[in-house]
Structures are given as C-alpha cells and as structure tokens.
Write a protein that holds these residues in place. Sequence first.
Motif, short mmCIF file in Angstrom:
data_model
loop_
_atom_site.label_atom_id
_atom_site.label_comp_id
_atom_site.label_asym_id
_atom_site.label_seq_id
_atom_site.Cartn_x
_atom_site.Cartn_y
_atom_site.Cartn_z
N GLY A 161 0.79 -1.23 0.00
CA GLY A 161 0.00 0.00 0.00
C GLY A 161 0.81 1.27 0.00
O GLY A 161 0.39 2.28 -0.57
N ASP A 162 2.00 1.26 0.61
CA ASP A 162 2.79 2.49 0.70
C ASP A 162 4.23 2.13 1.01
O ASP A 162 4.53 1.04 1.52
CB ASP A 162 2.23 3.41 1.78
CG ASP A 162 2.77 4.83 1.66
OD1 ASP A 162 3.41 5.13 0.64
OD2 ASP A 162 2.57 5.62 2.60
N TYR A 176 2.26 -3.33 3.80
CA TYR A 176 1.50 -4.24 2.96
C TYR A 176 0.29 -4.75 3.72
O TYR A 176 0.22 -4.71 4.95
CB TYR A 176 2.37 -5.43 2.52
CG TYR A 176 2.68 -6.42 3.60
CD1 TYR A 176 1.92 -7.57 3.78
CD2 TYR A 176 3.76 -6.22 4.47
CE1 TYR A 176 2.20 -8.48 4.79
CE2 TYR A 176 4.05 -7.12 5.48
CZ TYR A 176 3.27 -8.26 5.63
OH TYR A 176 3.55 -9.16 6.62
N ILE A 177 -0.68 -5.23 2.95
CA ILE A 177 -1.91 -5.80 3.50
C ILE A 177 -2.08 -7.19 2.92
O ILE A 177 -1.85 -7.40 1.72
CB ILE A 177 -3.13 -4.90 3.18
CG1 ILE A 177 -4.41 -5.53 3.76
CG2 ILE A 177 -3.28 -4.66 1.70
CD1 ILE A 177 -5.63 -4.64 3.61
N GLN A 208 -6.29 0.76 8.11
CA GLN A 208 -5.10 1.60 7.94
C GLN A 208 -4.84 1.89 6.46
O GLN A 208 -4.44 3.00 6.10
CB GLN A 208 -3.88 0.92 8.56
CG GLN A 208 -3.85 0.92 10.08
CD GLN A 208 -4.65 -0.20 10.68
OE1 GLN A 208 -5.32 -0.95 9.97
NE2 GLN A 208 -4.61 -0.34 11.99
N GLU A 209 -5.10 0.90 5.60
CA GLU A 209 -4.90 1.13 4.18
C GLU A 209 -5.87 2.18 3.65
O GLU A 209 -5.49 3.05 2.87
CB GLU A 209 -5.07 -0.18 3.42
CG GLU A 209 -4.79 -0.04 1.93
CD GLU A 209 -5.23 -1.25 1.14
OE1 GLU A 209 -4.70 -1.46 0.04
OE2 GLU A 209 -6.11 -1.98 1.61
N ALA A 210 -7.14 2.09 4.07
CA ALA A 210 -8.11 3.10 3.64
C ALA A 210 -7.72 4.49 4.13
O ALA A 210 -7.93 5.49 3.45
CB ALA A 210 -9.50 2.73 4.15
N GLN A 255 -15.62 1.68 2.74
CA GLN A 255 -14.81 1.43 1.56
C GLN A 255 -13.70 0.42 1.81
O GLN A 255 -13.16 -0.13 0.87
CB GLN A 255 -14.22 2.75 1.06
CG GLN A 255 -15.27 3.74 0.58
CD GLN A 255 -14.66 4.97 -0.06
OE1 GLN A 255 -13.46 5.06 -0.22
NE2 GLN A 255 -15.49 5.93 -0.42
N CYS A 256 -13.36 0.19 3.06
CA CYS A 256 -12.33 -0.79 3.38
C CYS A 256 -12.88 -2.21 3.42
O CYS A 256 -12.12 -3.17 3.56
CB CYS A 256 -11.68 -0.45 4.71
SG CYS A 256 -12.85 -0.40 6.10
N GLY A 257 -14.21 -2.37 3.30
CA GLY A 257 -14.82 -3.69 3.38
C GLY A 257 -15.17 -4.11 4.79
O GLY A 257 -15.79 -5.15 4.99
N LYS A 258 -14.80 -3.32 5.79
CA LYS A 258 -15.12 -3.60 7.19
C LYS A 258 -16.30 -2.75 7.62
O LYS A 258 -16.76 -1.87 6.89
CB LYS A 258 -13.90 -3.33 8.08
CG LYS A 258 -12.64 -4.08 7.67
CD LYS A 258 -12.78 -5.56 7.83
CE LYS A 258 -11.49 -6.28 7.48
NZ LYS A 258 -11.60 -7.76 7.63
#
Length: 421
Positions: A161-162, A176-177, A208-210, A255-258
């Motif tokens: 992700g970054d 990473y995720i 955290q990714e979102a 948007q993160c799916g959670k």
Amino acid sequence: MENNDKESRQFDCSRGCTVERKPSGETECNYRPGCCKLEVYDWLDGVKQEQFDDYFEVRFKNTRKGIYVNASGQSIKMGDLVIVEAANGHDLGIVTLEGPIVARQMQSKKINPETAEFKKIYRKAKQFDIEKWQEAIAREHETMIRSRQIAEELGLEMKIGDVEFQGDGTKAIFYYIADGRVDFRQLIKVFAEEFRIRIEMKQIGARQEAGLIGGLGVCGRELCCSNYISSFQSITTAAARAQDLSLNPQKLAGQCGKLKCCLNYETASYIDAQSCIPRVFNPLEFEDGQAYLMKTDILQETMYFSYDPHSLASLYPLSAQEVKEIIKMNKNGLKPESLKQDIEAELPEFISAVGDDSISRFDEAKKKKKRRQKPAAEGGRKPAAEGGRKPNGNRPRGNGNHRRAQKPAPKAQKGQKVENQ
C-alpha cells in the motif's frame, strides 16, 4: 514573483509540511499545522515545566510519530526539522509538540518517562540533510510501483500500500496488507538487490490502508480514518443492533470492506436510551383485543402498537412509561378499555422529499411589483367618487367618433350680446 513562488511550492500532507525551491537553488521545508491528521492542539501553549523541556514529539510519514529526548544541546522548538536516532543510521522528522503537552501524550500512550528508553535528537537538520531527504522521498512512488510488480511476479497474495524511506535514504519501510500469512523471504532478497537498500516489511489492516489512500464516504465527507482517526477500535454488529439498523452488509460496510467506524459514534446514546424502554415479549391486553409491538423509536422513547400483527396501516403510539404501566396492569389481571379511545391514532413522522431534486429549488421566489398610484396633487388619477375617470370596465365603448359634450354658453351680461357659436 509571488505566482512563481506559489507554483514552486508543494504540499506534503503525508508529513505535514510544505516544500519550496528557492531561486538560489536551496530547498526550504516548513511545518504546516493542520495539514496532517496527526495534528494535536497544544492547549498548554505558554505553560512551562522544566522537567519536560527536553522531550519533544517528532512526526514522520503518515501515522508514524514518537517521543524523543533532546541530546544535542541546541535550542529546539516546534516546527524544526531534526535529525533523530534510528535503528540503523539516522532519520529526519518534524517537531510537532513541545512542553508539558508532551507529558499528556505520554500519559495517553501509557509511557512512563522514568522507565522508558527514548531515542535521541542528534541535531537540527542542515541543508544537506534536507536535500538528501527530498531525494529519498522522490523515490517512494516509483519504488512502490516496482515492488507491486515484483510481488505479483513471485505469486504472493499481498498488496503493497505504501513505501516510506528513511531520512538518510538507506532504509525503506514497505507497508503491505494480506489476508493470511505471507512468506516474503524471497521477496526481501529481490527487493534488496533491486533497490540497494535495507528492507523492513510492516503489515497493516484494511482500515489503515483506507486511511492511507483516503476518499469520500457515503455521507459526502472525507473518510474518518484518513481525516483524524489514528487508533482504531473494534466494531461489531451489536452496534448496529443497538441502533435498530438493518443488518445489510452492503450498507454497514465502508470502503475498506469492514464495518463503518461511525457505527460506534452514537452507540452509547442508544444503549443509554434503551435502558428506559421496557421489553415487550407478549402483546398488550386490552378489552377490545390484543395490541402488538410493531416499531420502537429509541431516542424519543415511543413504542408503536397495532391490533393487526401483519399490517402497519394503523399504528398507535405509547410512551415507554405508559407501556410499563399497562404491563403491570396485565400481570394483575386488569385490562385497559381500548387503545383507540385513550390515544388518538398518529402515524410516524414522515417528510416528503418530492422536489428535492429540482434545480430551481435554490432560486428565490420572485415577487410581483405593485404599481404605486401617484397622489392627485402630482397628476395622478382621482378616485371615481371624486370626479376622476372610471375604471376601464365602466368606460363607455364606441367607435371613437362620438362627439364630445359641448361647453354651456356663457351668460350674457348687461349691455352685451351673445353671438351664436
């Protein structure tokens, strides 16, 4: 000159600073408060405590920041770029807090200043350090794209992700995720050969990714995780049940799916309000029949009952206190007369949204201008009663050739003759 300065200025919101290239060729970095979600308001500004003069909060990229102790002997203040101690080499960060507010931060993070080991601040950053830092930052995006390609070639089920480079450019952190455990030993070897730096892999969650990517939520505002949330709390479907929300995964997920973080915002208020509402397991007994619970307004403490358990056509509202009294009466074998006689039928509040999609709803209503009649002294019309002209509806109509009424002939005075006109 001012327009050229604005064009050359860049905003690095991930670190909370502005980067500007001066005409002399030097790079100037300035701290920009409020640009990053990790901004903390210093409500103890101006308060001095000697025991916390050497402790500072230093911010890096995204959500990474820490408490450091000043070992340089230099006078350091908020907004300075400093060189700090790292596991290997040194790093460059921005001082964001100083003074007694740092003690409050340590208390919130459960850090004991007497037993904890703090990393050191070596010195203030020089121009050479800033140039090297900006060169390392310029490599981050290209490194992230290339690392994703390598991970896909190796067939690893992970997403990078970054990427964050250390201030001296000798080390990089790859965020990473992944859903499961990933064996990236071969990946680290390939990264070390490809980028010629030390590698650190750090796993993050979907929230955290979102927060790193950002975006807009269904409410139309910026995502809470990318705006201000830095510590995430566990969210369960119990929060949705407490608020009487539909357990639809598509509506409850972000948007993160959670599950959405905002589900926890009003859960405490709903749980507190539910403590005043009685539990109804059986229908209420009235002389004219049984009333079934169909709907509950938790915040207003109102419960809606109907005689037909399969229809919402006619609902009768009762307050929570009245329901408690009726339940006590039913337990004692008593029945109220009727729900229809005691309480008038009221439907739940409904607001029509018809016309909300019309563009002209924002236009101001135009008022018709009324013609002001001038007073008779200014040459205006006189009312009909005062000898003025009658309205058009009472005006005689003709072909326009009618004769005007002749004036009466003047009276003859003594010694004069009147001629025929």
